[in-house]
Structures are given as structure tokens and as C-alpha cells.
Design a protein around this motif. Structure first.
Motif, PDB file in Angstrom:
ATOM      1  N   SER A  89     -27.990 -38.456  -1.365  1.00  0.00           N
ATOM      2  CA  SER A  89     -27.042 -37.769  -0.478  1.00  0.00           C
ATOM      3  C   SER A  89     -26.289 -38.726   0.425  1.00  0.00           C
ATOM      4  N   GLY A  90     -26.653 -40.008   0.420  1.00  0.00           N
ATOM      5  CA  GLY A  90     -26.027 -40.943   1.346  1.00  0.00           C
ATOM      6  C   GLY A  90     -26.765 -40.926   2.670  1.00  0.00           C
ATOM      7  N   ASP A  91     -26.070 -41.340   3.733  1.00  0.00           N
ATOM      8  CA  ASP A  91     -26.711 -41.365   5.046  1.00  0.00           C
ATOM      9  C   ASP A  91     -27.133 -39.958   5.446  1.00  0.00           C
ATOM     10  N   PRO A  92     -28.396 -39.780   5.827  1.00  0.00           N
ATOM     11  CA  PRO A  92     -28.893 -38.440   6.176  1.00  0.00           C
ATOM     12  C   PRO A  92     -28.439 -37.997   7.562  1.00  0.00           C
ATOM     13  N   VAL A  93     -27.147 -37.725   7.690  1.00  0.00           N
ATOM     14  CA  VAL A  93     -26.580 -37.278   8.964  1.00  0.00           C
ATOM     15  C   VAL A  93     -26.498 -35.753   8.945  1.00  0.00           C
ATOM     16  N   PRO A  94     -27.073 -35.065   9.924  1.00  0.00           N
ATOM     17  CA  PRO A  94     -27.040 -33.602   9.913  1.00  0.00           C
ATOM     18  C   PRO A  94     -25.662 -33.067  10.283  1.00  0.00           C
ATOM     19  N   SER A  95     -25.480 -31.787  10.062  1.00  0.00           N
ATOM     20  CA  SER A  95     -24.219 -31.150  10.451  1.00  0.00           C
ATOM     21  C   SER A  95     -24.144 -31.017  11.974  1.00  0.00           C
ATOM     22  N   THR A  96     -22.927 -30.925  12.458  1.00  0.00           N
ATOM     23  CA  THR A  96     -22.691 -30.590  13.862  1.00  0.00           C
ATOM     24  C   THR A  96     -22.799 -29.070  14.009  1.00  0.00           C
ATOM     25  N   ILE A  97     -23.453 -28.618  15.076  1.00  0.00           N
ATOM     26  CA  ILE A  97     -23.635 -27.176  15.294  1.00  0.00           C
ATOM     27  C   ILE A  97     -22.826 -26.749  16.515  1.00  0.00           C
ATOM     28  N   VAL A  98     -21.924 -25.784  16.312  1.00  0.00           N
ATOM     29  CA  VAL A  98     -21.124 -25.229  17.398  1.00  0.00           C
ATOM     30  C   VAL A  98     -21.514 -23.769  17.599  1.00  0.00           C
ATOM     31  N   ASP A  99     -21.965 -23.440  18.798  1.00  0.00           N
ATOM     32  CA  ASP A  99     -22.374 -22.073  19.130  1.00  0.00           C
ATOM     33  C   ASP A  99     -21.184 -21.321  19.710  1.00  0.00           C
ATOM     34  N   LEU A 100     -20.739 -20.291  18.998  1.00  0.00           N
ATOM     35  CA  LEU A 100     -19.632 -19.443  19.443  1.00  0.00           C
ATOM     36  C   LEU A 100     -20.114 -18.043  19.801  1.00  0.00           C
ATOM     37  N   SER A 101     -21.399 -17.909  20.081  1.00  0.00           N
ATOM     38  CA  SER A 101     -21.946 -16.580  20.373  1.00  0.00           C
ATOM     39  C   SER A 101     -21.814 -16.193  21.837  1.00  0.00           C
ATOM     40  N   GLY A 102     -21.431 -17.120  22.698  1.00  0.00           N
ATOM     41  CA  GLY A 102     -21.308 -16.848  24.126  1.00  0.00           C
ATOM     42  C   GLY A 102     -19.861 -16.771  24.580  1.00  0.00           C
TER      43      GLY A 102
ATOM     44  N   VAL B 216     -20.080 -24.055  22.647  1.00  0.00           N
ATOM     45  CA  VAL B 216     -21.028 -25.082  23.073  1.00  0.00           C
ATOM     46  C   VAL B 216     -21.491 -25.828  21.823  1.00  0.00           C
ATOM     47  N   VAL B 217     -21.464 -27.148  21.876  1.00  0.00           N
ATOM     48  CA  VAL B 217     -22.006 -27.949  20.782  1.00  0.00           C
ATOM     49  C   VAL B 217     -23.511 -28.107  21.002  1.00  0.00           C
ATOM     50  N   LEU B 218     -24.298 -27.504  20.117  1.00  0.00           N
ATOM     51  CA  LEU B 218     -25.760 -27.578  20.225  1.00  0.00           C
ATOM     52  C   LEU B 218     -26.301 -28.882  19.669  1.00  0.00           C
ATOM     53  N   ARG B 219     -25.594 -29.439  18.681  1.00  0.00           N
ATOM     54  CA  ARG B 219     -26.001 -30.715  18.095  1.00  0.00           C
ATOM     55  C   ARG B 219     -24.756 -31.421  17.588  1.00  0.00           C
ATOM     56  N   GLU B 220     -24.552 -32.653  18.005  1.00  0.00           N
ATOM     57  CA  GLU B 220     -23.448 -33.439  17.476  1.00  0.00           C
ATOM     58  C   GLU B 220     -23.954 -34.243  16.290  1.00  0.00           C
ATOM     59  N   GLY B 221     -23.372 -33.988  15.132  1.00  0.00           N
ATOM     60  CA  GLY B 221     -23.779 -34.662  13.913  1.00  0.00           C
ATOM     61  C   GLY B 221     -22.600 -35.340  13.253  1.00  0.00           C
ATOM     62  N   ALA B 222     -22.336 -34.953  11.995  1.00  0.00           N
ATOM     63  CA  ALA B 222     -21.310 -35.628  11.206  1.00  0.00           C
ATOM     64  C   ALA B 222     -19.900 -35.410  11.759  1.00  0.00           C
ATOM     65  N   VAL B 223     -19.660 -34.276  12.392  1.00  0.00           N
ATOM     66  CA  VAL B 223     -18.351 -34.003  13.013  1.00  0.00           C
ATOM     67  C   VAL B 223     -18.461 -34.300  14.504  1.00  0.00           C
ATOM     68  N   SER B 224     -17.567 -35.129  15.024  1.00  0.00           N
ATOM     69  CA  SER B 224     -17.663 -35.571  16.409  1.00  0.00           C
ATOM     70  C   SER B 224     -17.292 -34.461  17.388  1.00  0.00           C
ATOM     71  N   LEU B 225     -17.814 -34.587  18.592  1.00  0.00           N
ATOM     72  CA  LEU B 225     -17.463 -33.665  19.671  1.00  0.00           C
ATOM     73  C   LEU B 225     -15.963 -33.693  19.926  1.00  0.00           C
ATOM     74  N   ALA B 226     -15.368 -34.887  19.848  1.00  0.00           N
ATOM     75  CA  ALA B 226     -13.925 -35.022  20.071  1.00  0.00           C
ATOM     76  C   ALA B 226     -13.129 -34.257  19.015  1.00  0.00           C
ATOM     77  N   ALA B 227     -13.583 -34.291  17.766  1.00  0.00           N
ATOM     78  CA  ALA B 227     -12.874 -33.589  16.701  1.00  0.00           C
ATOM     79  C   ALA B 227     -12.948 -32.078  16.892  1.00  0.00           C
ATOM     80  N   VAL B 228     -14.113 -31.581  17.314  1.00  0.00           N
ATOM     81  CA  VAL B 228     -14.260 -30.144  17.597  1.00  0.00           C
ATOM     82  C   VAL B 228     -13.341 -29.744  18.751  1.00  0.00           C
ATOM     83  N   SER B 229     -13.335 -30.535  19.800  1.00  0.00           N
ATOM     84  CA  SER B 229     -12.500 -30.236  20.972  1.00  0.00           C
ATOM     85  C   SER B 229     -11.025 -30.231  20.598  1.00  0.00           C
ATOM     86  N   GLU B 230     -10.621 -31.155  19.738  1.00  0.00           N
ATOM     87  CA  GLU B 230      -9.213 -31.231  19.330  1.00  0.00           C
ATOM     88  C   GLU B 230      -8.784 -29.970  18.593  1.00  0.00           C
TER      89      GLU B 230
END
Length: 216
Positions: A175-188, A192-206
Motif C-alpha cells: 500500500s505504500g506509506d501507511p498514512v491514515p485518512s484525514t477525518i473531518v467531523d461535520l456532525s456539529g 472539526v478535524v479529528l485526525r490529520e492524515g494524508a490530506v492536510s488541514l490547510a487543504a481542508v480549510s481551503e
């Protein structure tokens, strides 16, 4: 006895996908390659199968299992509603390394653990996973490892940890580098980013057009 199929070769790939689909429909566990790490999966709508998945990982229901889908439109029947922020993230990052948490549809009869009325959804960017998901529908999937041990980056690593608890192993190569997914909580009220993984916080914010905070 568990069986491993080499999905880099035909007809092994077709045979493996058919065997995996049969296993999932029969309430058994499968290991599949994804674009992050290998996953252990089961029928998302079978509480017995999900309990077997948690038992194989030696994990309790306090850490609920996420759900993988094979298309963008699948989530419309799984959640209470799909807000515009979720649509934006899906269009930007699916299929790919971003998981989204939303309130699930109250009509669904599933038990993914103590999820407090939410579900974590992702569409993986891997052809083997996508083909299986489009055949059997949404699957409850967690990383293919025993809790507390490293996630599996190869099918052999997954089999070493999970053994005969899994019926079918689909080998999609490393699978390559074992980097987990980024988790974004939209239930509230706000994302809120619960875990920053392969997708950066900056990319989500953009994509969302404003700075997104991380969970404390």
C-alpha cells in the motif's frame, strides 16, 4: 480456512472479488487493499459481522467502525442529510484519503459501535476496493491489524495478525506509506478535524473557505 487471491493477475482477481463478495454477503470477514492501508471489512448492516470484525482486531465498541462506499451518491441513503460542506469535500477529495463524519439516517439498522448517532464515511481510491464495494454495497472497514499493532501495508502483514479470523484476503500489492485518512467531523455546528492524515488541514480549510480547527 482463509484464502488469498492475487489481484494483480487474472483470473485470480475476478475469482477473488467473487469470493470476497460471497463472504461479505455470508457475514464473514475479508481483507482488502485500499489507498491508505489494508482494511478488514464486513457487511455494514450485519451487527454480527461487525462484532466479528471488532473481535478479530481485539477492539471494543468504544471505537466505532467506519464505512467505505463505492460511489459519491451512496451516502445520500446513509446519512440524515448531506450539507454543502460535505459536498465540497467529497468533490475535492473523493475517491481518496478523506473521511467525513455525519449524523446517520435514523432508519438504518446497523451497529458500528458507540458512534452516538454518527457514521464515518470514505470512498477509497483503489480499483479492487471500489469494485467490491460497488458489488456488495457499503462495508464496515477498519485497518487490518490487531489493536495496538502497526497497520498492515501488505496482505502478508494483515494475514500474520488476523489469521483465520478472515475468510478472504485480496492481495493488491504493497500500500505504500501507511498514512491514515484525514477525518473531518461535520456532525456539529462547525467542522472539526479529528485526525490529520494524508490530506492536510490547510487543504481542508481551503476547500471549506475558512480555517478549520482541530479537535483538542
Amino acid at each position: 480456512m482463509s484464502v488469498v487471491y492475487d489481484c494483480a493477475r487474472e483470473p485470480d482477481r475476478a475469482d477473488g472479488l467473487a469470493a470476497a463478495a460471497s463472504a461479505v454477503r455470508g457475514g464473514r470477514l475479508v481483507v482488502i487493499p485500499t489507498d491508505t492501508v489494508y482494511g478488514i471489512g464486513a457487511d455494514a448492516f450485519s451487527a454480527t459481522a461487525v462484532r466479528s470484525l471488532l473481535a478479530a482486531k481485539n477492539r471494543g465498541p468504544d471505537m466505532p467502525v467506519g464505512v467505505l462506499v463505492g460511489s459519491w451518491t451512496t451516502i445520500d441513503g446513509l446519512v440524515l442529510s448531506v450539507p454543502q460542506q460535505a459536498r465540497a469535500l467529497i468533490e475535492a477529495f473523493w475517491p481518496g484519503d478523506l473521511s467525513i463524519v455525519l449524523p446517520h439516517a435514523p432508519s438504518l439498522s446497523w451497529d458500528l459501535g458507540r458512534s452516538h448517532g454518527t457514521v464515518m464515511l470514505r470512498m477509497p481510491l483503489h480499483p479492487v476496493a471500489i469494485e467490491l464495494l460497488r458489488d456488495v454495497g457499503p462495508m464496515a472497514v477498519s485497518s487490518a491489524n490487531v489493536s495496538g499493532r502497526p497497520p498492515a501495508a501488505t496482505v502478508d502483514e494483515a494475514r500474520d495478525q488476523l489469521g483465520e479470523s478472515v475468510a478472504i484476503y485480496l492481495d493488491g500489492g504493497p500500500s505504500g506509506d501507511p498514512v491514515p485518512s484525514t477525518i473531518v467531523d461535520l456532525s456539529g455546528d462547525e467542522p472539526v478535524v479529528l485526525r490529520e492524515g494524508a490530506v492536510s488541514l490547510a487543504a481542508v480549510s481551503e476547500v471549506l473557505g475558512s480555517e478549520v480547527r482541530t479537535a483538542p
